[in-house]
Structure formats: C-alpha cells, structure tokens
Design an enzyme around this catalytic site. Structure first.
Site, PDB file in Angstrom:
ATOM      1  N   GLN A 160       0.834  -1.200   0.000  1.00  0.00           N
ATOM      2  CA  GLN A 160       0.000   0.000   0.000  1.00  0.00           C
ATOM      3  C   GLN A 160       0.870   1.252   0.000  1.00  0.00           C
ATOM      4  O   GLN A 160       1.925   1.289   0.625  1.00  0.00           O
ATOM      5  CB  GLN A 160      -0.892  -0.020   1.233  1.00  0.00           C
ATOM      6  CG  GLN A 160      -1.898   1.117   1.308  1.00  0.00           C
ATOM      7  CD  GLN A 160      -2.803   0.980   2.521  1.00  0.00           C
ATOM      8  OE1 GLN A 160      -2.874  -0.079   3.139  1.00  0.00           O
ATOM      9  NE2 GLN A 160      -3.501   2.049   2.874  1.00  0.00           N
TER      10      GLN A 160
ATOM     11  N   SER B 187       4.428  -6.036   3.129  1.00  0.00           N
ATOM     12  CA  SER B 187       3.121  -5.864   3.769  1.00  0.00           C
ATOM     13  C   SER B 187       2.014  -6.478   2.913  1.00  0.00           C
ATOM     14  O   SER B 187       1.987  -7.681   2.723  1.00  0.00           O
ATOM     15  CB  SER B 187       2.878  -4.379   4.065  1.00  0.00           C
ATOM     16  OG  SER B 187       1.728  -4.183   4.843  1.00  0.00           O
ATOM     17  N   LEU B 188       1.119  -5.668   2.380  1.00  0.00           N
ATOM     18  CA  LEU B 188       0.079  -6.165   1.477  1.00  0.00           C
ATOM     19  C   LEU B 188       0.660  -7.049   0.378  1.00  0.00           C
ATOM     20  O   LEU B 188       0.058  -8.050  -0.026  1.00  0.00           O
ATOM     21  CB  LEU B 188      -0.648  -4.977   0.847  1.00  0.00           C
ATOM     22  CG  LEU B 188      -1.439  -5.274  -0.427  1.00  0.00           C
ATOM     23  CD1 LEU B 188      -2.697  -6.033  -0.099  1.00  0.00           C
ATOM     24  CD2 LEU B 188      -1.726  -4.004  -1.197  1.00  0.00           C
TER      25      LEU B 188
ATOM     26  N   ARG C 113      -8.908  -7.990   4.861  1.00  0.00           N
ATOM     27  CA  ARG C 113      -7.804  -7.306   5.552  1.00  0.00           C
ATOM     28  C   ARG C 113      -7.948  -5.788   5.428  1.00  0.00           C
ATOM     29  O   ARG C 113      -7.830  -5.058   6.411  1.00  0.00           O
ATOM     30  CB  ARG C 113      -6.480  -7.765   4.935  1.00  0.00           C
ATOM     31  CG  ARG C 113      -5.215  -7.130   5.506  1.00  0.00           C
ATOM     32  CD  ARG C 113      -4.015  -7.670   4.713  1.00  0.00           C
ATOM     33  NE  ARG C 113      -2.729  -7.296   5.268  1.00  0.00           N
ATOM     34  CZ  ARG C 113      -2.032  -6.221   4.940  1.00  0.00           C
ATOM     35  NH1 ARG C 113      -2.536  -5.367   4.061  1.00  0.00           N
ATOM     36  NH2 ARG C 113      -0.850  -5.993   5.480  1.00  0.00           N
TER      37      ARG C 113
ATOM     38  N   HIS D  93       0.796  -1.892  11.284  1.00  0.00           N
ATOM     39  CA  HIS D  93       1.905  -2.676  11.826  1.00  0.00           C
ATOM     40  C   HIS D  93       2.267  -2.215  13.230  1.00  0.00           C
ATOM     41  O   HIS D  93       3.442  -2.078  13.590  1.00  0.00           O
ATOM     42  CB  HIS D  93       3.112  -2.640  10.876  1.00  0.00           C
ATOM     43  CG  HIS D  93       2.800  -3.183   9.523  1.00  0.00           C
ATOM     44  ND1 HIS D  93       2.515  -4.514   9.309  1.00  0.00           N
ATOM     45  CD2 HIS D  93       2.658  -2.567   8.319  1.00  0.00           C
ATOM     46  CE1 HIS D  93       2.238  -4.692   8.017  1.00  0.00           C
ATOM     47  NE2 HIS D  93       2.308  -3.524   7.404  1.00  0.00           N
TER      48      HIS D  93
ATOM     49  N   GLN E  44       1.447 -10.297  11.131  1.00  0.00           N
ATOM     50  CA  GLN E  44       1.953  -9.209  10.295  1.00  0.00           C
ATOM     51  C   GLN E  44       1.249  -7.886  10.570  1.00  0.00           C
ATOM     52  O   GLN E  44       1.858  -6.817  10.477  1.00  0.00           O
ATOM     53  CB  GLN E  44       1.810  -9.588   8.815  1.00  0.00           C
ATOM     54  CG  GLN E  44       2.541  -8.665   7.866  1.00  0.00           C
ATOM     55  CD  GLN E  44       1.751  -8.399   6.610  1.00  0.00           C
ATOM     56  OE1 GLN E  44       0.658  -7.850   6.654  1.00  0.00           O
ATOM     57  NE2 GLN E  44       2.304  -8.806   5.482  1.00  0.00           N
TER      58      GLN E  44
END
Length: 314
Positions: A13, A94-95, A119, A203, A252
């Site tokens: 993202q 991440s994503l 998510r 996060h 995560q």
C-alpha cells in the site's frame, strides 16, 4: 540468463495512483480484474482506471488496487517469459505478501483476493476506531530509532517500529502525538521524520482488532504448500508449509515489516541474483539497491517491460 536464480517481490500500500491500470488494460491478464471483482464485490476495473487518487487513499481500496496490478504484472511477465531466470523465492512488502503467496502457489487468486478485501476493511475499521499515523525516520540507524521509540514508550507514549525498509529508512507507527514527539527528537540521532499519508497506525498494536477479524477469515481459507519459499515479513524467514501462513498473516498486522532482513534472506540464504519487482511503481527497487548493491533489480511496472507478444492487439 535462464539459469539465474530469481526472486519475485511485490509492493504494498502507498504505491497506488489514479489510472494505475491504464497501461495494462489491453493485456491478456486484464481478465484478472473480473475474477477479483467477482470475489470482492468491488469494480476493480473502475478502481484501476477511473477512481480519483484521493479516493484510492482509502485503505481497503488502496490494497485491492495494488494487489490487482501486482497480479496482472506477474501474470504478464510470466506469460511473456520476462522474469529472466528460474524463480526460486518470493516476498512481498506488507500487502504485497498476498501477491507473493499467489505467485508461489500457496493461495489461489480468488482466496487471496477475499483475504485482501477482508484485511483492508478490517484495517480501515481499526483505524477509524483509534486514530493513528506513521512516519519514516530517514538517515538514522535502526538501532537508534528503536532506542528512541522505546524511550518515548517508557514515558507513556504509544509509538513502535513498523517497517525496517532499508539502511537509513525506518518507519514508525502509533498515536499522532507520539509519532510527532519522535520526529522532534529525531535530529538527536541524526535523523529526520517524514510524515506519511496513511489511514492509520499500521503494523502496530493499534491494529489488534483488525488482526482478530483477519484471523477469522484466515481460519476459513485453504492454503497449499508453496512451490517456492515465501519470505515472511514478520521473521524474514522462508516458508513453504501451508500451515504457517494463517498465523504469520495475523502477526503481520501488529508486527514490524522486516523488509531489509527479508531482502538479505533472498539474496543471501536463498541465493537470488536477480530480483524482479512486480506491480505499480519502483519503490522496492530503490530499497533493494540500498540493501544489496550487488543484486540485479528489475521493475515490471508496465507492459513495456514485457515482450510484446503477451500484449493483445488493440
């Protein structure tokens, strides 16, 4: 060239922008937009072609759009034989980890799309419940950034390390006032805070409600053993076992993205000599060059990087 060990990396993202799908709309893999739309209930083609940039900042829409372009880029690069070697590992920031899991064969497109949608919604809801922000501390060693945020937490502030992206680039996350305090003290460790335009304190422990919601979705999702290892954000270790991923994906959301360490795992332990970034922008390529200047890095962010035979006639 075809014997070069290749690692595939997928952005997260923040790489989204208005019209990001336009370069891909006449490729054979554009059909993935229909599949992802059917699973998620969002008009992915509309998101990628016409949705204003400000609207794409919304967490759930940003994640779906970046994920979709990453999968299209991967499909086209694979179809066009543009990876330049044998794929031996994958990783995503991440994503991007969800696109990596698709590329490695651990998730189908449909299952990954459903998880990305769940998510994104959960993270957006958690952020609306508890205001948070993020900032990049540049030019300071990560150990000193960690000490700084630990000192602020000891004083009652809520701020944590969110991403260890590359040497001299550490992202922090938490309450706006605590992140601002870290920014005011950053010069004392040789750093500077750059505020990030994000929808929440990702996060960090602020995402605990989202982790709980995502965990429920993950329990209903079938993974399969990956064909090649996927290096996980939370431990920078390679995983192939399908049983590992539900817990790793939940962790995560509230744990730091160990991207610098993950790249070192790809280029060191897993032997990748070429890393191919698949998706919008070239953010990861810039980080990778700072982490390991000896590895070849290629960004496939448009069909121009893919042989012409994989692009349909207009």
């Amino acid at each position: 060239m075809n014997h070069v060990p290749v690692g595939l990396v997928f952005p997260g993202q923040g790489t989204q922008k208005q019209g990001m799908g336009e370069p891909w709309r006449d490729t054979a893999s554009w059909e993935l937009t229909a599949e992802i739309s059917a699973v998620t209930g969002e008009d992915i083609a509309e998101l990628l072609l016409h949705t204003p940039g400000d609207h794409l900042q919304r967490t759930d829409l940003a994640q779906l759009s970046v994920f979709s372009v990453a999968l299209i880029a991967h499909a086209e690069a694979t179809r066009g034989d543009a990876l330049g070697g044998r794929v031996v590992a994958c990783a995503g920031h991440s994503l991007g980890e969800y696109a990596a899991l698709v590329a490695a064969g651990a998730l189908t497109v449909g299952r990954a799309a459903a998880l990305v949608a769940a998510r994104g919604r959960a993270m957006r809801e958690a952020a609306l419940t508890r205001e948070g922000t993020m900032g990049a501390v540049v030019a300071a060693p990560v150990a000193e950034v960690e000490t700084l945020v630990s000192e602020i937490r000891a004083e009652g502030g809520e701020v944590w390390i969110a991403n260890v992206n590359a040497p001299g680039q550490t992202v922090i996350s938490g309450a706006p006032e605590a992140v601002a305090e870290a920014g005011s003290r950053a010069p004392s460790i040789g750093g500077k805070l750059i505020t990030l335009r994000v929808g929440g304190a990702f996060h960090s422990p602020f995402m605990a409600p989202a982790a709980e919601t995502l965990g429920a979705a993950l329990r209903d999702t079938s993974f399969t053993p990956a064909r090649v290892p996927v290096v996980a954000n939370v431990d920078a270790a390679p995983h192939t076992d399908d049983g590992d991923w539900p817990a790793l994906c939940v962790r995560q959301l509230t744990s730091p993205v160990l991207w610098e360490q993950s790249v070192r795992t790809l280029t060191g332990r897993l032997g990748c000599r070429r890393l191919v970034e698949l998706g919008p922008g070239r953010t990861l390529a810039g980080m990778i060059r700072r982490i390991d200047g000896d590895v070849e890095v290629v960004s496939v962010d448009s069909p121009a990087a893919v042989p012409a035979r994989s692009v349909r006639e207009r």
